[in-house]
Structures are given as structure tokens and as C-alpha cells.
Design a protein around this motif. Structure first.
Motif, mmCIF file in Angstrom:
data_model
loop_
_atom_site.group_PDB
_atom_site.id
_atom_site.type_symbol
_atom_site.label_atom_id
_atom_site.label_comp_id
_atom_site.label_asym_id
_atom_site.label_seq_id
_atom_site.Cartn_x
_atom_site.Cartn_y
_atom_site.Cartn_z
ATOM 1 N N THR A 174 0.833 -1.202 0.000
ATOM 2 C CA THR A 174 0.000 0.000 0.000
ATOM 3 C C THR A 174 0.867 1.250 0.000
ATOM 4 O O THR A 174 1.947 1.262 0.580
ATOM 5 C CB THR A 174 -0.914 0.052 1.242
ATOM 6 O OG1 THR A 174 -0.135 0.439 2.382
ATOM 7 C CG2 THR A 174 -1.579 -1.283 1.515
ATOM 8 N N GLY A 175 0.369 2.294 -0.634
ATOM 9 C CA GLY A 175 1.058 3.585 -0.614
ATOM 10 C C GLY A 175 0.882 4.318 -1.929
ATOM 11 O O GLY A 175 1.298 3.813 -2.976
ATOM 12 N N GLU A 177 2.412 6.799 -2.844
ATOM 13 C CA GLU A 177 3.702 7.349 -3.297
ATOM 14 C C GLU A 177 4.527 6.318 -4.080
ATOM 15 O O GLU A 177 5.616 6.635 -4.542
ATOM 16 C CB GLU A 177 4.517 7.830 -2.069
ATOM 17 C CG GLU A 177 5.143 6.749 -1.190
ATOM 18 C CD GLU A 177 4.183 6.078 -0.205
ATOM 19 O OE1 GLU A 177 2.980 5.997 -0.513
ATOM 20 O OE2 GLU A 177 4.646 5.603 0.847
ATOM 21 N N ASP A 217 -3.610 4.643 -1.390
ATOM 22 C CA ASP A 217 -4.203 4.846 -0.067
ATOM 23 C C ASP A 217 -5.636 5.357 -0.194
ATOM 24 O O ASP A 217 -5.912 6.556 -0.086
ATOM 25 C CB ASP A 217 -3.344 5.832 0.741
ATOM 26 C CG ASP A 217 -1.981 5.249 1.059
ATOM 27 O OD1 ASP A 217 -1.907 4.066 1.410
ATOM 28 O OD2 ASP A 217 -0.980 5.988 0.935
ATOM 29 N N GLY A 241 0.708 1.514 5.670
ATOM 30 C CA GLY A 241 -0.668 1.886 5.997
ATOM 31 C C GLY A 241 -1.199 1.309 7.286
ATOM 32 O O GLY A 241 -2.408 1.233 7.492
ATOM 33 N N ASP A 248 -3.817 5.754 6.791
ATOM 34 C CA ASP A 248 -3.457 4.385 7.174
ATOM 35 C C ASP A 248 -4.724 3.570 7.421
ATOM 36 O O ASP A 248 -5.167 3.391 8.549
ATOM 37 C CB ASP A 248 -2.547 4.400 8.420
ATOM 38 C CG ASP A 248 -1.153 4.924 8.094
ATOM 39 O OD1 ASP A 248 -0.797 4.954 6.895
ATOM 40 O OD2 ASP A 248 -0.418 5.292 9.026
HETATM 41 MG MG MG Z 1 1.782 4.485 3.599
#
Ligand code: MG
Ligand code: AMP
Length: 388
Positions: A174-175, A177, A217, A241, A248
Motif C-alpha cells: 500500500t502507498g 507514493e 491509499d 498503511g 493508514d
Molecule cells: Mg503508507
């Protein structure tokens, strides 16, 4: 926040009946053999030559021996050895009746059908029947199969072995970015190293990775990916997250999808936000996203679960060594894992800036454990290190 020992106990207390399967030995490397193994045969099954030479009766000290026959490996001897006679024999061949010693070929001349010893033979050079192993002896206890165990099982005559089925382990990174290697980074983005790192750890632990890609996210994207992974996997690993940021969503989305949280936040460094849960027979870990945290929590916790599912206790390879320099810390609440270089008897802590400092791991071949409550290790003190 719970202590590391409590977290480990929660993992080891999970009840699960995990299937086994029979696989060909060539497929068995790295698999977990769930039952011990006894030998169905004597090894060797007959007294055999340990050297090329001349088989004699050790009580017979003649100066020359008539050669009755030549016995190659795999032959059945046909002549009985009596005084003044021998049979020429090759390494691995069955000893002839009446013989209990071999004069190695280097210690005798062969002339006109006779063996003429010229150097005293100090050893018997015979491997007695069942000298290595007797039928019914315990040969192996449950273990992860390495090359030597595969050799042992083959030597007992088994073409297959019963092993624990390989769990399918889902990897969800997850993320918002994150970009995968090979893609172009925009400002604010970084490469997703955890996806491949976790998949590699899964493969080296003998399991099957199933990669679900990068999940931005956002509750819906995460929930859809989690629901799919719950349908397809035995263990689901998420990275990132899982802490206290606004985005998160991992803990709540997992619970919305029916997972029961068994622990969240453990007194370890790195890796404090670690989450563990279960939905029916599917186990779930939310691993913190910082790559060193992800690595360490897999090594310590996920591996423990993988072995536990196969009915075994995971025991990392541990070393003891002397610290090359003092290690001091202020926060003693957590059990800390610190990358080190094990060099002979010495343990050298690596300069390490924190859990995002993945490249510090390049030199490391071990992780030193600093248990909670310990503020300082002196130079020269003996410390415990697990190999990585
Ligand atoms: Mg994250
Ligand atoms: P998080 O656990 O999501 O708060 O992430 C903690 C830190 O780890 C952040 O700096 C993230 O950018 C970084 N991170 C999260 N996931 C990954 C990943 N898959 N690969 C590399 N770094 C990551």
C-alpha cells in the motif's frame, strides 16, 4: 502495545490443520518434512570394501596370496577366501566369504595371479554391514529439507517425501507514493522495494508469493484488493498503511473484511506498528512500510507463522560473538534488531540511520537482538545474533 514474547505466543497458539502432500525428491528442496523418518534398511546392506585392494582373512599373514577372482562394485563374490588366497576387490564391492580385511592396492604388487604385500596394512578397510545405520533407526526428525537431507532420504530408497503444502502468500503493497521498478518517478514518489523484497522472502521460506501490486491509499481500492486476496491466499501480507496516519486504512479495512485482529503494535524496533489477525483459516500480517521494518518483521514473525502452520517451531540460526564497539540507547522499552556484520568471533554493528535505511542492509549478514530493558552493551560483551 504488547511485548515481543506475547506476540510470538499468540502466533504459536494459533490452531490450524494444514495439509501435507507427497512430492518427488527433486521438488523437495526447502520444503518442510512434517514427520520423522526411520530407516527401512541396513546401511550398508552388506559388508563392503572401503578401498581398492586384495580381500584376505586378517589372521592370514602369508607372504603371497593367490587371487581367486576379481570382484567389482555390484558383483556377487563366488569364491570363499582360505589361507594363502585373496580376491581382488574394488571400492564398494561386497566382501567375499572368509575375508575381513583389504590390503590396499598401493601396498601390494600383483604378479602371475598372486598378490605380494610389500607394506604392512594397518587398517581393515571394510565397512561392516549396518555400520552406518540399522533398519528401524531414526534417521531424520521433522525439518526443512536441505540438500543433505535429500541425499539421506534418497539413500534410504524413497523417491518421494511427505511435506507440508506450500502456503500461497498474498503481497499487497500500500502507498500512493509508490511506483514499481522500471517506471518513472514523479515528484514525491519512491520505488516499491517491499513488493519484490517480500516476494523474495516468501520464496526463500519455501512458499508461493502472489503479488497484488501497488494499492493506493484509498479505502475502496484497498478493500477490493483485500477481499480478492482473502479469496485466493492462505496468508495475506500487506506493507504500509498500518500506523496512525490519516491515510493508514489497513487495520479498519481488514476488520471490515471480516478479519479479527489478534495483536496490533508490538514493542520492537523497527516494526512497532505490526498487526496480526485471522479470518477463518487465513492469516494476515500488516507489516510496517519502512523497508527495514518490513524485512525484519517478516524474518521474525511471518517465518514463525509459516513454520507453525507446518507444525514446527521456527528456529533461526543463532550466533554468539563479541561486540566490536559499545552500543548504547535511551529507549529501552522495545526489543531492538540491529544489523551487524559477523566477522569470525566479532560482531560489528553497522552504522544504520533507521528503518528507511535499506541500503545499510547490504553489508549485514546478521541481526543483533537487544532485549527490552537493556540500555547498553559494552565493547567485547557477548551478544546474540541471528543470521539473515
Ligand atoms: Mg503508507
Ligand atoms: P507507512 O508504513 O505506509 O506509513 O510507510 C512508512 C514509510 O515506508 C514511508 O516513508 C513509505 O513511503 C515507505 N514505504 C511504504 N511502502 C513502501 C514500499 N512498498 N516500498 C518502499 N518504501 C515503502
Amino acid at each position: 502495545m504488547i511485548k515481543i514474547d506475547e506476540a510470538m505466543k499468540i502466533i504459536r497458539d494459533q490452531k490450524i490443520v494444514w495439509p501435507v502432500e507427497k512430492v518427488a525428491l527433486i521438488e523437495a528442496l526447502g520444503r518442510i518434512m512434517v514427520k520423522g523418518m526411520t530407516s527401512p534398511l541396513d546401511s550398508p546392506p552388506f559388508a563392503k570394501a572401503a578401498m581398492d585392494g586384495f580381500a584376505i582373512d586378517s589372521k592370514d599373514n602369508s607372504s603371497k596370496y593367490k587371487i581367486l577372482e576379481i570382484i567389482g562394485a555390484g558383483d556377487t563374490p563366488t569364491k570363499k577366501i582360505k589361507e594363502g588366497t585373496c580376491s581382488k576387490i574394488m571400492t564398494g564391492a561386497m566382501m567375499p566369504a572368509g575375508a575381513d580385511k583389504i590390503i590396499r592396492v598401493e601396498f601390494a604388487d600383483e604378479q602371475n595371479g598372486f598378490a605380494l604385500p610389500h607394506t604392512p596394512e594397518p587398517t581393515g578397510n571394510v565397512i561392516a554391514k549396518a555400520e552406518n545405520l540399522k533398519a528401524g533407526d531414526i534417521v531424520l526428525t521433522p525439518c526443512r529439507l536441505e540438500a543433505k537431507e535429500i541425499g539421506i532420504i534418497a539413500s534410504l530408497g524413497f523417491p518421494k517425501v511427505e511435506v507440508s503444502k506450500r502456503p500461497v502468500i498474498g503481497v499487497l503493497t500500500t502507498g500512493s507514493e509508490l511506483k514499481n521498478p522500471g517506471e518513472k518517478l514523479a515528484p514525491g514518489q519512491i520505488y516499491n522495494s517491499n513488493g519484490l523484497q517480500m516476494s523474495a522472502q516468501i520464496i526463500s521460506a519455501g512458499c508461493i508469493p502472489k503479488y497484488y501490486g501497488i494499492i493506493v491509499d484509498d479505502r475502496k481500492s484497498l478493500s477490493d484488493a483485500v477481499a480478492k486476496a482473502f479469496r485466493e491466499c492462505d496468508i495475506v501480507l500487506l506493507s504500509g498503511g498500518v500506523s496512525k496516519g490519516d491515510y493508514d486504512y489497513v487495520p479498519e479495512v481488514l476488520e471490515d473484511n471480516g478479519m479479527k485482529t489478534l495483536f496490533h503494535r508490538v514493542a520492537i524496533k523497527p516494526g512497532r506498528p505490526l498487526l496480526f489477525g485471522r479470518k477463518d483459516d487465513i492469516f494476515v500480517f500488516g507489516l510496517p512500510g519502512n523497508p527495514v521494518s518490513t524485512f525484519v518483521t517478516f524474518e521474525v514473525f511471518v517465518k514463525t507463522l509459516i513454520f507453525h502452520m507446518a507444525g514446527m517451531e521456527y528456529k533461526p540460526t543463532l550466533y554468539k560473538g563479541k561486540l566490536s564497539r559499545k552500543v548504547k540507547r535511551r529507549d529501552t522499552e522495545r526489543t531492538e534488531f540491529h544489523p551487524v556484520i559477523i566477522r569470525g568471533e566479532s560482531v560489528e554493528p553497522i552504522k544504520y540511520l533507521g528503518s528507511s535505511h535499506l541500503n545499510a542492509m547490504a553489508e549485514a549478514n546478521g541481526m543483533m537482538t537487544i532485549p527490552n530493558g537493556i540500555a547498553e552493551y559494552k565493547e567485547g560483551e557477548t551478544v546474540s545474533v541471528r543470521s539473515i
